[in-house]
Design a protein around this motif. Structure first.
Motif, PDB file in Angstrom:
ATOM      1  N   VAL A  53       7.216  82.689  76.113  1.00  0.00           N
ATOM      2  CA  VAL A  53       7.501  81.258  75.420  1.00  0.00           C
ATOM      3  C   VAL A  53       7.412  81.397  73.954  1.00  0.00           C
ATOM      4  CG1 VAL A  53       6.640  78.845  75.205  1.00  0.00           C
ATOM      5  CG2 VAL A  53       6.671  79.849  77.364  1.00  0.00           C
ATOM      6  N   GLY A  54       6.164  82.145  73.610  1.00  0.00           N
ATOM      7  CA  GLY A  54       6.151  82.192  72.008  1.00  0.00           C
ATOM      8  C   GLY A  54       7.271  82.919  71.444  1.00  0.00           C
ATOM      9  N   ALA A  55       7.957  84.101  72.156  1.00  0.00           N
ATOM     10  CA  ALA A  55       9.137  84.739  71.642  1.00  0.00           C
ATOM     11  C   ALA A  55      10.155  83.974  71.593  1.00  0.00           C
ATOM     12  CB  ALA A  55       9.334  86.200  72.573  1.00  0.00           C
ATOM     13  N   ILE A  56      10.574  83.092  72.626  1.00  0.00           N
ATOM     14  CA  ILE A  56      11.685  82.366  72.736  1.00  0.00           C
ATOM     15  C   ILE A  56      11.717  81.336  71.375  1.00  0.00           C
ATOM     16  CG2 ILE A  56      12.612  80.515  74.215  1.00  0.00           C
ATOM     17  CD1 ILE A  56      11.906  82.115  76.631  1.00  0.00           C
ATOM     18  N   LEU A  57      10.435  80.752  71.194  1.00  0.00           N
ATOM     19  CA  LEU A  57      10.251  79.823  70.247  1.00  0.00           C
ATOM     20  C   LEU A  57      10.330  80.564  68.893  1.00  0.00           C
ATOM     21  CD1 LEU A  57       7.244  77.652  71.335  1.00  0.00           C
ATOM     22  CD2 LEU A  57       9.704  76.959  71.512  1.00  0.00           C
ATOM     23  N   VAL A  58      10.185  81.701  68.649  1.00  0.00           N
ATOM     24  CA  VAL A  58      10.279  82.311  67.571  1.00  0.00           C
ATOM     25  C   VAL A  58      11.754  82.507  67.045  1.00  0.00           C
ATOM     26  CG1 VAL A  58       9.989  84.552  66.293  1.00  0.00           C
ATOM     27  CG2 VAL A  58       8.110  83.462  67.176  1.00  0.00           C
ATOM     28  N   VAL A  59      12.543  82.943  68.059  1.00  0.00           N
ATOM     29  CA  VAL A  59      13.957  83.202  68.074  1.00  0.00           C
ATOM     30  C   VAL A  59      14.738  81.903  67.732  1.00  0.00           C
ATOM     31  CG1 VAL A  59      16.081  83.776  69.451  1.00  0.00           C
ATOM     32  CG2 VAL A  59      13.961  85.177  69.540  1.00  0.00           C
ATOM     33  N   ILE A  60      14.297  80.909  68.414  1.00  0.00           N
ATOM     34  CA  ILE A  60      14.943  79.581  68.121  1.00  0.00           C
ATOM     35  C   ILE A  60      14.619  79.286  66.655  1.00  0.00           C
ATOM     36  CG2 ILE A  60      14.807  77.109  68.511  1.00  0.00           C
ATOM     37  CD1 ILE A  60      14.494  77.815  71.336  1.00  0.00           C
ATOM     38  N   GLY A  61      13.492  79.354  66.180  1.00  0.00           N
ATOM     39  CA  GLY A  61      13.157  79.173  64.941  1.00  0.00           C
ATOM     40  C   GLY A  61      13.902  80.073  63.896  1.00  0.00           C
ATOM     41  N   LEU A  62      14.060  81.283  63.990  1.00  0.00           N
ATOM     42  CA  LEU A  62      14.837  82.319  63.334  1.00  0.00           C
ATOM     43  C   LEU A  62      16.259  81.834  63.345  1.00  0.00           C
ATOM     44  CD1 LEU A  62      13.397  85.585  64.288  1.00  0.00           C
ATOM     45  CD2 LEU A  62      13.039  84.583  62.014  1.00  0.00           C
ATOM     46  N   THR A  90      15.886  68.064  58.789  1.00  0.00           N
ATOM     47  CA  THR A  90      15.413  68.197  60.411  1.00  0.00           C
ATOM     48  C   THR A  90      15.967  69.734  60.723  1.00  0.00           C
ATOM     49  OG1 THR A  90      16.621  65.815  60.686  1.00  0.00           O
ATOM     50  CG2 THR A  90      16.421  67.469  62.762  1.00  0.00           C
ATOM     51  N   ILE A  91      16.606  70.358  60.221  1.00  0.00           N
ATOM     52  CA  ILE A  91      16.982  71.710  60.501  1.00  0.00           C
ATOM     53  C   ILE A  91      15.804  72.666  59.991  1.00  0.00           C
ATOM     54  CG2 ILE A  91      18.568  73.935  60.183  1.00  0.00           C
ATOM     55  CD1 ILE A  91      20.902  72.082  60.395  1.00  0.00           C
ATOM     56  N   ILE A  92      15.511  72.446  58.990  1.00  0.00           N
ATOM     57  CA  ILE A  92      14.477  73.308  58.503  1.00  0.00           C
ATOM     58  C   ILE A  92      13.063  73.040  58.806  1.00  0.00           C
ATOM     59  CG2 ILE A  92      13.897  72.206  56.182  1.00  0.00           C
ATOM     60  CD1 ILE A  92      14.310  75.748  56.547  1.00  0.00           C
ATOM     61  N   ILE A  93      13.021  71.759  58.914  1.00  0.00           N
ATOM     62  CA  ILE A  93      11.427  71.387  59.568  1.00  0.00           C
ATOM     63  C   ILE A  93      11.483  71.624  60.941  1.00  0.00           C
ATOM     64  CG2 ILE A  93       9.903  69.423  60.163  1.00  0.00           C
ATOM     65  CD1 ILE A  93      10.914  68.080  57.568  1.00  0.00           C
ATOM     66  N   GLY A  94      12.441  71.508  61.838  1.00  0.00           N
ATOM     67  CA  GLY A  94      12.483  71.954  63.127  1.00  0.00           C
ATOM     68  C   GLY A  94      12.503  73.605  63.365  1.00  0.00           C
ATOM     69  N   ALA A  95      12.974  74.341  62.466  1.00  0.00           N
ATOM     70  CA  ALA A  95      12.884  75.369  62.726  1.00  0.00           C
ATOM     71  C   ALA A  95      11.635  76.244  62.137  1.00  0.00           C
ATOM     72  CB  ALA A  95      13.988  76.427  61.598  1.00  0.00           C
ATOM     73  N   ALA A  96      11.004  75.688  61.039  1.00  0.00           N
ATOM     74  CA  ALA A  96       9.419  76.000  60.948  1.00  0.00           C
ATOM     75  C   ALA A  96       8.604  75.724  61.945  1.00  0.00           C
ATOM     76  CB  ALA A  96       9.249  75.388  59.515  1.00  0.00           C
ATOM     77  N   ALA A  97       8.885  74.491  62.502  1.00  0.00           N
ATOM     78  CA  ALA A  97       7.815  74.170  63.506  1.00  0.00           C
ATOM     79  C   ALA A  97       8.114  75.120  64.894  1.00  0.00           C
ATOM     80  CB  ALA A  97       8.069  72.841  64.075  1.00  0.00           C
ATOM     81  N   PHE A  98       9.419  75.431  65.110  1.00  0.00           N
ATOM     82  CA  PHE A  98       9.377  76.430  66.344  1.00  0.00           C
ATOM     83  C   PHE A  98       8.831  77.586  65.975  1.00  0.00           C
ATOM     84  CE2 PHE A  98      12.961  73.391  68.107  1.00  0.00           C
ATOM     85  CZ  PHE A  98      12.252  73.212  69.217  1.00  0.00           C
ATOM     86  N   LEU A 103       4.856  81.779  66.689  1.00  0.00           N
ATOM     87  CA  LEU A 103       3.907  82.703  66.266  1.00  0.00           C
ATOM     88  C   LEU A 103       2.420  82.628  66.768  1.00  0.00           C
ATOM     89  CD1 LEU A 103       5.066  83.480  62.406  1.00  0.00           C
ATOM     90  CD2 LEU A 103       5.147  84.821  64.686  1.00  0.00           C
ATOM     91  N   LEU A 104       2.249  81.285  66.871  1.00  0.00           N
ATOM     92  CA  LEU A 104       0.629  80.959  67.419  1.00  0.00           C
ATOM     93  C   LEU A 104       0.546  81.479  68.952  1.00  0.00           C
ATOM     94  CD1 LEU A 104      -0.245  77.553  65.621  1.00  0.00           C
ATOM     95  CD2 LEU A 104      -1.261  79.921  65.291  1.00  0.00           C
ATOM     96  N   LEU A 105       1.644  80.923  69.788  1.00  0.00           N
ATOM     97  CA  LEU A 105       1.548  81.309  71.003  1.00  0.00           C
ATOM     98  C   LEU A 105       1.441  83.103  71.332  1.00  0.00           C
ATOM     99  CD1 LEU A 105       3.869  78.881  72.698  1.00  0.00           C
ATOM    100  CD2 LEU A 105       1.441  79.144  73.119  1.00  0.00           C
ATOM    101  N   ILE A 106       2.131  83.606  70.588  1.00  0.00           N
ATOM    102  CA  ILE A 106       2.204  84.936  70.636  1.00  0.00           C
ATOM    103  C   ILE A 106       1.031  85.667  70.190  1.00  0.00           C
ATOM    104  CG2 ILE A 106       3.190  87.062  69.465  1.00  0.00           C
ATOM    105  CD1 ILE A 106       5.678  85.672  69.416  1.00  0.00           C
ATOM    106  N   ARG A 108      -1.885  84.115  70.548  1.00  0.00           N
ATOM    107  CA  ARG A 108      -2.789  83.601  71.363  1.00  0.00           C
ATOM    108  C   ARG A 108      -2.847  84.594  72.836  1.00  0.00           C
ATOM    109  NH1 ARG A 108      -6.287  79.922  73.667  1.00  0.00           N
ATOM    110  NH2 ARG A 108      -5.795  79.471  75.903  1.00  0.00           N
ATOM    111  N   GLY A 109      -1.344  84.944  73.151  1.00  0.00           N
ATOM    112  CA  GLY A 109      -1.289  85.711  74.235  1.00  0.00           C
ATOM    113  C   GLY A 109      -1.819  87.065  73.878  1.00  0.00           C
ATOM    114  N   LEU A 110      -1.835  87.781  72.636  1.00  0.00           N
ATOM    115  CA  LEU A 110      -2.304  89.084  72.367  1.00  0.00           C
ATOM    116  C   LEU A 110      -3.710  89.082  72.401  1.00  0.00           C
ATOM    117  CD1 LEU A 110       0.136  90.100  69.533  1.00  0.00           C
ATOM    118  CD2 LEU A 110      -0.040  90.919  71.955  1.00  0.00           C
ATOM    119  N   VAL A 111      -4.224  87.897  71.918  1.00  0.00           N
ATOM    120  CA  VAL A 111      -5.754  87.690  72.078  1.00  0.00           C
ATOM    121  C   VAL A 111      -6.272  87.874  73.506  1.00  0.00           C
ATOM    122  CG1 VAL A 111      -7.997  86.228  71.527  1.00  0.00           C
ATOM    123  CG2 VAL A 111      -6.011  87.014  69.725  1.00  0.00           C
ATOM    124  N   LEU A 112      -5.453  87.013  74.276  1.00  0.00           N
ATOM    125  CA  LEU A 112      -6.126  86.804  75.700  1.00  0.00           C
ATOM    126  C   LEU A 112      -5.999  88.183  76.428  1.00  0.00           C
ATOM    127  CD1 LEU A 112      -4.519  83.225  76.736  1.00  0.00           C
ATOM    128  CD2 LEU A 112      -6.844  84.013  76.520  1.00  0.00           C
TER     129      LEU A 112
END
Length: 119
Positions: A53-62, A90-98, A103-106, A108-112
């Motif tokens: 999920v983190g990788a998908i969100l990073v790709v959407i953000g990019l 909207t585009i830049i704020i949404g991209a930054a949020a995604f 990145l946070l999910l990735i 967290r996954g690496l820490v877990l």
């Protein structure tokens, strides 16, 4: 009987009751309360979900960042300044949020994953 004396008596009774359960445990294993001695790493099964999920969100953000960076001067709302500002914001704020949440999910996954290997 004061509260301190009553508390000390309760602690002694707990120690006597749990002595058989706690005797052979290694240090660091939970030795009081419900589930005495039942300790195991948790959260390891969710690691792949966090990473995917983190990788998908990073790709959407990019994609959003690239869309904003390479957007032509003539936007779909050309001629209406307020709508143009809203579209770009909207585009830049949404991209930054995604991107940030991804990145946070990735992370967290690496820490877990690392914590699961250690225990």
């Amino acid at each position: 009987m004061t509260d301190d004396t009553r508390r000390d008596d309760d602690d002694r009774r707990d120690d006597i009751r749990d002595r058989d359960l706690v005797e052979g445990l290694e240090p660091g294993v939970r030795d009081t309360g419900a589930g005495v001695g039942e300790y195991g790493p948790g959260g390891r099964t969710k690691t792949p979900v966090h990473l995917v999920v983190g990788a998908i969100l990073v790709v959407i953000g990019l994609i959003g960042i690239a869309l904003y960076a390479f957007m032509p001067r003539s936007t779909p709302v050309e001629g209406d300044a307020q709508a143009d500002y809203v579209l770009q914001a909207t585009i830049i704020i949404g991209a930054a949020a995604f991107f940030g949440v991804g990145l946070l999910l990735i992370a967290r996954g690496l820490v877990l994953r690392r914590r699961g290997r250690r225990t």
